[in-house]
Design a protein around this motif. Structure first.
Motif: not given
Lengths: 468, 468
Positions: A179, A212, A454, B446
């Motif tokens: 990530d 990601g 994210l 997350t």
């Protein structure tokens, strides 16, 4: 139209990141123009927008290091597998670093009893199936190109046998993803199902590298069918062929592949592959099962076709004849190009509810004729998904503009029929402009909120899917 | 252990919201204790934590109004369907408003050609299938309870025939969801597949009301099978039965249901349903297809069973005999309770890779014996999913503690075998404490980031799945 526009560039940050990456990766950091261009490779009309450097990683830890270095200096990050995507997914409108995962190409573990396999993201689908052959199992998703599994997951790929086996969304059990903090997210366990927590697996599948970098995949496998039958069935019209598809699926025949070629595509295949197929709309179908099962399925499909005035349905279980048939289907793109020497094309795809398929294709064919374009049509019609390949001279700006406008109308037509702008090619740069019309403002705001949450710096594959 | 703990309450905001809701909804806003208790209903040992009020909505616009009123005053929001969840999903640890969706129980549209149906969230699965009967289509997911489709999507439900038809994740095509701003998010179109944008459908499926309220669902339908065969096959051991399941699935037999009952459960079913089943581990199996197809599948399964020392496999295509068989399976919970008059139980479930299933069940049975508990085991073993129903006296605190500890060990055992804390019951309050062990810190971070992004005030079903 906006696609492919160069965005704000953080030149200083990118330069610093490249300097540190060069220390860390040595000769596996390349800034050679040809290497950069190849890693921004795209099969659309979109101009090449190469990254500033390419890093060839050899482990998940190296992916983490590369991401952290880029994140520390605000350099965009674009994951690269095989470069087979079609909508400018790999272009670098804000510059940045392409992370090439092709050396991560190993099978990590085969679990034959559980019908799953754990792989690195850079393995290609043909290699995977070659290596699985002795197990009696296979991975069914076949997008045509010999793509990497990481790329197939990132773009939610599907292909000819999705009607039976589903798409990547249905065949990825779990992922490891690096990530934006350089941490490794594990999305699920190897259990076949789970009801614990948000479905991160499906969130990353289809996220096109914007959330990601996939570093490992656990995939569902299927038993190689005991028997396969395949055949060709002509129809008087696309509408009759589409009706046969609907009845086949409604009646529960577990067809493994059901592909439509329109008469233009058939003519192209005959010329290119030296075949003598009837030059009408055709369905190519395939059934998987036991010997008795595939014979029964073929017989029942033949009855449906006959009731609709189609046929004769000629089918075979012999491997070499099946291969000849499917080779012609796989060569459809090249056969289409050969219809007009010197031209180019690119494949656009849309997907509509199957009840709207015949109308959508008929209107698209009328549009081609009115526009004066040649465009063979092939489709994974069991899903309501079809491709059109308009031929054009890339040096003729007027013709390029005509094709762009035509592709826009194909998408708008699909959206008007409760369809989607892409059944399997994805968004990339090419289809970003249709997303709001397809999903609506509230869904776009939701996607943007997820992207910001994210990837707060907006470094993962910027300029794709959604503006953060 | 933390589950069911009362959290911080915003008493003033909740009181204000109730006042405004009462003006807006009149008699459809209830603060009656019995109504509140019933809407915090749960089938675990968890104490009842009722909401402060219940609103009975009749339209999506009313859901939006209710959400906006709650959001304006910081009142928690808990969506309610049928109240059949098992892990304290409906408890209100911070108080707040239960939004009862049961009056939104209509079919909006049936698209028979596309094999889909659009429904409101409050329709129950039996009603849906009754109303679909004339179309020749059905919705396959069967979690046992007559749950609402909205609740089934929210908890990612599955059930006996997930091995063939998948879970809710595989059978929801699109959702409408009222988000934290009171806006309606549409997650997808009716096309069978799409590769445009983040998979919001799958993000909401299984989110247990923590990200929004589902107000409409588009569901995949399947053709009613032409023929069904079903039968019972005894095995000398759970291990042999599990091996038969593995071989059946590996060899591509498209089994529709394959359920394990251990010998304790069989004994209970014999006593409760007046049957004379052999009191050994049994597989109950069902096949869907053509007449010839289901006969062939049954024959092939019988051969596999025989090779493993199981059998005889007795099967039938007669509807009334099949019904008798499955009624016994569906009554398994009540049959289990009858093993020890006056006791209670609750069903916990885990799911492991199928290769680990026999070991997981064997260790669980040894644990039951060592702990001195009676606990019948039934399982959707084609998915590696099983349920254990420990019996206990709810008035005996020591026994309750013993059962809690046992359930914890069942989960830890599954996690140690690459499994999940729940295959189909979900997280609710009961299994939150296992999530970090299952998913890891990066995945939990997350999930929390997604929760914060989509529900910044943390008002949707607080105290479930993930702390924001």
């Amino acid at each position: 139209m906006g696609e492919g526009t160069t965005q704000h560039r953080n030149d200083a940050g990118i330069a610093t990141a490249i300097g540190i990456l060069a220390q860390r990766f040595g000769e596996r950091l390349s800034t050679a123009p040809s290497m950069r261009e190849q890693h921004g490779h795209t099969l659309t009309w979109l101009a090449n927008q190469p990254p500033d450097a390419v890093v060839f990683v050899r482990s998940e830890d190296e992916v983490r290091d590369a991401v952290r270095i880029c994140a520390d200096h605000g350099a965009p990050i674009i994951p690269f597998g095989a470069g087979t995507s079609l909508e400018g997914h790999l272009n670098a409108p804000s510059g940045g670093i392409s992370i090439d995962l092709s050396a991560l190409d190993q099978i990590v573990a085969v679990h034959a009893e559980d019908l799953d396999v754990v792989v690195q993201p850079g393995i290609r689908r043909k290699t995977l199936n070659d290596q699985l052959r002795d197990t009696g199992l296979f991975f069914p998703i076949d997008p045509g190109a010999d793509a990497t599994l990481g790329g197939m997951a990132a773009t939610r790929a599907s292909g000819t046998n999705a009607v039976r086996y589903g798409t990547m969304k249905d065949n990825v059990l779990a992922l490891r993803v690096v990530d934006a903090r350089g941490e490794v997210v594990t999305t699920s366990r190897r259990a076949r199902k789970s009801s614990t927590g948000y479905d991160l697996t499906r969130l990353y599948v289809g996220s096109e590298g914007t959330l990601g970098i996939i570093t490992e995949l656990t995939l569902r496998l299927h038993g190689l069918p005991e028997a396969i039958s395949a055949g060709i069935c002509p129809f008087a019209s696309v509408a009759a062929a589409a009706e046969a598809v609907i009845l086949t699926i409604q009646s529960g025949i577990p067809v493994a592949r059901i592909e439509l070629l329109d008469e233009v595509q058939v003519r192209a295949c005959n010329a290119y592959s030296k075949l003598t197929l009837p030059e009408t709309p055709l369905l190519l179908v395939e059934f998987h099962g036991t010997e008795a099962g595939v014979a029964e399925q073929a017989a029942r499909f033949g009855e449906i076709a006959e009731d609709l005035g189609g046929g004769p349905f000629t089918w075979t279980t012999r491997a070499e004849e099946r291969t000849r048939l499917w080779t012609a289907r796989h060569d459809a793109y090249w056969a289409g190009l050969a219809l007009r020497p010197g031209c180019t094309s690119f494949s656009t795809d849309v997907c509509v509810p199957i009840s709207r398929l015949a109308a959508c294709i008929a209107e698209t064919k009328a549009d081609l004729e009115a526009t004066g374009l040649i465009g063979p049509i092939v489709g994974h019609v069991g899903d309501g998904n079809f491709h059109v390949l308009p031929l054009f001279d890339p040096a003729d700006a007027a013709e390029v503009a005509k094709v762009k406008a035509f592709v826009g109308r194909v998408v708008e037509r699909a959206l008007a029929m409760e369809g989607t702008a892409s059944g399997e090619h994805g968004v990339g740069q090419g289809k970003m402009k249709y997303l709001a019309a397809e999903h609506g403002d509230a869904a776009m705001a939701t996607m943007a909120a997820i992207k910001r949450a994210l990837d707060p710096q907006g470094l993962f594959n910027p300029g794709k899917i959604v503006a953060p």
